[in-house]
Motif scaffolding. Structure first.
Motif, PDB file in Angstrom:
ATOM      1  N   PHE A 165       8.052   4.145  -9.273  1.00  0.00           N
ATOM      2  CA  PHE A 165       8.916   3.745  -8.163  1.00  0.00           C
ATOM      3  C   PHE A 165       8.119   3.148  -7.011  1.00  0.00           C
ATOM      4  CE2 PHE A 165      11.923   6.175 -10.570  1.00  0.00           C
ATOM      5  CZ  PHE A 165      13.122   5.533 -10.324  1.00  0.00           C
ATOM      6  N   ARG A 166       6.878   3.573  -6.888  1.00  0.00           N
ATOM      7  CA  ARG A 166       6.025   3.054  -5.818  1.00  0.00           C
ATOM      8  C   ARG A 166       5.836   1.543  -5.953  1.00  0.00           C
ATOM      9  NH1 ARG A 166       4.482   1.044  -2.376  1.00  0.00           N
ATOM     10  NH2 ARG A 166       2.793   1.360  -0.909  1.00  0.00           N
TER      11      ARG A 166
ATOM     12  N   LEU B 183      12.747  -3.252 -12.423  1.00  0.00           N
ATOM     13  CA  LEU B 183      13.370  -2.043 -11.888  1.00  0.00           C
ATOM     14  C   LEU B 183      13.801  -1.075 -12.997  1.00  0.00           C
ATOM     15  CD1 LEU B 183      15.565  -3.765  -9.145  1.00  0.00           C
ATOM     16  CD2 LEU B 183      13.229  -2.922  -8.935  1.00  0.00           C
TER      17      LEU B 183
ATOM     18  N   ARG C  33       3.133  12.139 -11.428  1.00  0.00           N
ATOM     19  CA  ARG C  33       2.365  10.980 -10.997  1.00  0.00           C
ATOM     20  C   ARG C  33       2.931   9.679 -11.587  1.00  0.00           C
ATOM     21  NH1 ARG C  33      -0.898   7.279 -12.145  1.00  0.00           N
ATOM     22  NH2 ARG C  33      -0.651   7.776 -14.355  1.00  0.00           N
TER      23      ARG C  33
ATOM     24  N   TYR D 214       6.137   8.771  -9.909  1.00  0.00           N
ATOM     25  CA  TYR D 214       5.882   8.283  -8.551  1.00  0.00           C
ATOM     26  C   TYR D 214       5.366   6.848  -8.564  1.00  0.00           C
ATOM     27  CZ  TYR D 214       4.169   7.893  -3.820  1.00  0.00           C
ATOM     28  OH  TYR D 214       3.972   7.459  -2.536  1.00  0.00           O
ATOM     29  N   GLU D 215       4.352   6.615  -9.391  1.00  0.00           N
ATOM     30  CA  GLU D 215       3.748   5.278  -9.453  1.00  0.00           C
ATOM     31  C   GLU D 215       4.771   4.217  -9.841  1.00  0.00           C
ATOM     32  OE1 GLU D 215       0.850   4.427  -8.436  1.00  0.00           O
ATOM     33  OE2 GLU D 215       0.258   6.497  -8.005  1.00  0.00           O
TER      34      GLU D 215
ATOM     35  N   MET E 191       7.959  -0.581  -7.154  1.00  0.00           N
ATOM     36  CA  MET E 191       9.196  -1.380  -7.174  1.00  0.00           C
ATOM     37  C   MET E 191       9.389  -2.196  -5.902  1.00  0.00           C
ATOM     38  SD  MET E 191      12.001   0.948  -9.064  1.00  0.00           S
ATOM     39  CE  MET E 191      11.671   1.608 -10.688  1.00  0.00           C
ATOM     40  N   GLY E 192       9.677  -3.440  -6.099  1.00  0.00           N
ATOM     41  CA  GLY E 192      10.000  -4.302  -4.967  1.00  0.00           C
ATOM     42  C   GLY E 192       8.798  -4.888  -4.262  1.00  0.00           C
ATOM     43  N   ASN E 193       7.755  -5.211  -5.025  1.00  0.00           N
ATOM     44  CA  ASN E 193       6.622  -5.884  -4.387  1.00  0.00           C
ATOM     45  C   ASN E 193       6.870  -7.387  -4.369  1.00  0.00           C
ATOM     46  OD1 ASN E 193       4.852  -3.855  -3.526  1.00  0.00           O
ATOM     47  ND2 ASN E 193       4.266  -3.462  -5.643  1.00  0.00           N
TER      48      ASN E 193
ATOM     49  N   ALA F 252      11.866  13.358  -7.649  1.00  0.00           N
ATOM     50  CA  ALA F 252      10.493  12.852  -7.686  1.00  0.00           C
ATOM     51  C   ALA F 252       9.499  13.987  -7.928  1.00  0.00           C
ATOM     52  CB  ALA F 252      10.174  12.142  -6.365  1.00  0.00           C
TER      53      ALA F 252
ATOM     54  N   LEU G 143      17.002  12.354  -4.407  1.00  0.00           N
ATOM     55  CA  LEU G 143      15.955  11.348  -4.606  1.00  0.00           C
ATOM     56  C   LEU G 143      14.581  11.985  -4.426  1.00  0.00           C
ATOM     57  CD1 LEU G 143      17.452   8.308  -2.637  1.00  0.00           C
ATOM     58  CD2 LEU G 143      17.576   8.774  -5.090  1.00  0.00           C
TER      59      LEU G 143
ATOM     60  N   VAL H 102      16.139   8.934 -10.680  1.00  0.00           N
ATOM     61  CA  VAL H 102      14.692   8.902 -10.468  1.00  0.00           C
ATOM     62  C   VAL H 102      14.007   9.491 -11.705  1.00  0.00           C
ATOM     63  CG1 VAL H 102      12.823   9.458  -8.873  1.00  0.00           C
ATOM     64  CG2 VAL H 102      15.132   9.146  -8.012  1.00  0.00           C
TER      65      VAL H 102
END
Lengths: 290, 285
Positions: free
Chosen positions: B277-278, B227, B271, B274-275, B280-282, B153, B149, B177
């Motif tokens: 997955f960053r 997702l 970048r 990253y963004e 995800m889940g808000n 990334a 994981l 990922v």
């Protein structure tokens, strides 16, 4: 006629203690050590950091006590009010929203991790301490977000990160949203790694599933408390898969140490010092706050 | 004569029987369909000159994950896929598509190799889950997944990840990922199998059908939750009905994705991934 057979009637005749009566009994003052079976006075146990004074067995330690153990004194808490919106509208034996509300009340935390900042032997650190009593310490979007934000705060301020895991894994009630938190946190730790900021993972009983398979195994150092259950699959799942009994000590800290998954197994009383020593090695002497 | 109304093992239902099931459970049955194309079936149809590479360089080669160099539209691509077996012998050989730590370590090894030479990576996820066994635990199943994981990334090349069948929790995510993440129309992606979920909630793995619904595991569910990027259509009735057409449809998606991503410089790829997955889940109150 059996000599020792208890007659049902005598049990029924005994008056049930009223709720008020129960309080005067000694219940809860003593408990039996899960390992050596000795009876321990609860106050002795608490004074000894929840470690059996007789045999050294490590009982679980709640998230707040953990922070008190590691920080020098006062600490600042972050993202305390972050609460899951139940993205799946999940219902099992009861709605997940209800389960969350009940857990918040019972565990007295808003989700399964407390994110805090303070000093550890004079050095500023961020510590995330997981709360096993909140839905098994499971990671849903709140845990994922709070830890990711803690990583980002560590990145921005260039201060070391410590995560104390105590978790059954990803939170089933948030489905794939929980799953993706594993990737989210791990990606954030990639940035911390690139920035060469130390991250120490402390694994405590129990650390399993998606928690182990993400941030708990990604420390520059992975250190565990004695006899903690640590693994990917839970012991019951493995037993069902292979259909045989698991060997003694399987998936315990010492087992993982032997198989090369941990840097060290550290007694709770030595934990703070251990972390401080590692950070001294990584970062040099701490700058005491001016 | 076998009674045609009797479902055989492994979810081979008649279309009529299938239609009676809950839509989420239908997807579970299709995702696990014994005639569904597996990674190597897609690789054979979508890539040319596939050359398999083996081994994690420290313990073993895991047949549950296949990795290899190949060409897609003439362009070099590293392919990594979880592989199930078709018959009993193959199923054992592939460990029912359940990778062990050495499988994940092989996968990240070849992905890093691809990054070294600037070649994009395509991954196919299709596993009931990472193997839960004594040997897998001893060799650090959790560490292997976690490592993937974090390291995925960091990859400086385009990564396109597709759930082609069963996206079994961390066992699938360890290849997942990507810059773009897709699911086939009848694929599922879940944090826990419906059977295990039902066993936990109702202490009855027979209630898996209910759990499948509650867990929101279909491509449409994951897309709605933000997702995955898009859903890859399948031929009518499912990919098992027409492997060539399923491959063609998947190929279209890969072509578009690789085309878009090839324009991004390495830093931007890291970048963007990253963004993605960053965010995800808000889902906070």
């Amino acid at each position: 006629m059996a000599w020792f057979k208890r007659e049902k009637s005598s049990q029924e005749q005994r008056p049930k203690p009223k709720a008020g009566d129960r309080k005067v009994r000694t219940e809860g003052l003593w408990l039996k050590c899960e390992d050596c079976r000795e009876i321990i006075w609860k106050k002795d146990l608490e004074a000894n950091l929840n470690v059996c004074p007789k045999c050294g067995f490590h009982f679980r330690l709640d998230a707040v006590s953990r922070l008190k153990l590691l920080f020098d004194g006062e600490y600042e808490e972050f993202d305390r009010d972050l609460v899951s919106a139940d993205p799946l509208e999940f219902v099992d034996s009861k709605p997940y929203k209800e389960r969350l509300a009940k857990s918040r009340e019972a565990a007295r935390v808003n989700d399964a991790v407390i994110s805090a900042s303070g000093t550890l032997q004079g050095r500023k650190v961020n510590i995330c301490s997981m709360a096993m009593q909140f839905i098994g310490g499971s990671m849903g979007c709140v845990v994922g977000e709070k830890i990711t934000r803690a990583v980002e705060r560590s990145l921005a301020a260039k201060i070391p990160l410590v995560i104390v895991s105590a978790s059954g894994g990803a939170r089933m009630q948030e489905g794939a949203v929980s799953l993706m938190q594993m990737a989210k946190v791990s990606a954030a730790l990639m940035r911390l790694d690139e920035a060469r900021i130390p991250y120490i993972s402390v694994l405590t009983d129990p650390t399993t599933g998606g928690t182990t398979a993400s941030f708990a195994m990604l420390g520059d150092l992975n250190i565990a408390e004695p006899n903690a259950l640590i693994g990917f699959a839970g012991p019951r799942v493995i037993e069902q898969t292979i259909r045989q009994k698991l060997p003694e000590g399987f998936q315990r800290s010492e087992f993982l140490l032997k198989h090369g998954m941990l840097d060290a197994v550290v007694q709770r009383k030595d934990l703070k010092n251990s972390i401080a020593q590692a950070l001294l090695f990584f970062c040099g002497p701490a700058n005491p706050p001016a | 004569m076998a009674n045609e109304q009797t479902p055989s093992a492994g979810g081979q239902l008649t279309p009529e029987q299938l239609a009676q099931k809950d839509p989420s459970w239908q997807r579970v049955l299709l995702a696990r369909h014994p005639k569904r194309p597996y990674s190597l079936d897609y690789i054979e149809r979508l890539f040319t000159d596939f050359r398999e590479v083996h081994g994690d360089r420290s313990f073993a080669d895991d047949p549950a994950i296949v990795c290899g160099m190949a060409f897609f539209d003439g362009q070099p691509v590293m392919v990594v896929g979880e592989q199930k077996g078709r018959d009993t012998k193959q199923r054992f050989h592939r460990n029912f598509g359940m990778p062990k730590p050495e499988g994940y370590r092989k996968a990240i090894r070849v992905m890093k190799m691809a990054a070294k030479f600037g070649r994009p990576v395509v991954t196919f996820m299709d596993t009931p889950g990472a193997y839960p066994g004594i040997d897998a635990e001893e060799r650090g199943q959790a560490e292997a997944i976690a490592h993937n994981l974090r390291e995925m990334a960091r990859l400086t090349i385009p990564v396109v990840a597709v759930v082609i069948g069963e996206g079994g929790s961390g066992g699938a995510l360890a290849l997942g990922v990507g810059n773009h993440v897709y699911m086939m129309e009848n694929a599922i992606y879940s944090v826990i199998s419906p059977e295990s979920c039902a066993a936990i909630i109702w202490r009855d793995s027979g209630k898996a059908e209910l759990a499948a619904k509650a867990l929101r595991i279909t491509a449409a569910d994951l897309h709605r939750l933000g997702l995955i990027d898009a859903i890859v259509p399948e031929p009518p009735g499912g990919a098992q009905e027409d492997w060539d057409e399923a491959s063609r449809l998947l190929g279209e998606t890969l072509r578009r994705a690789l085309g878009e991503l090839s324009r991004l410089p390495p830093g931007e790829l890291v970048r963007q991934r990253y963004e993605k997955f960053r965010r995800m889940g808000n889902f906070f109150i």
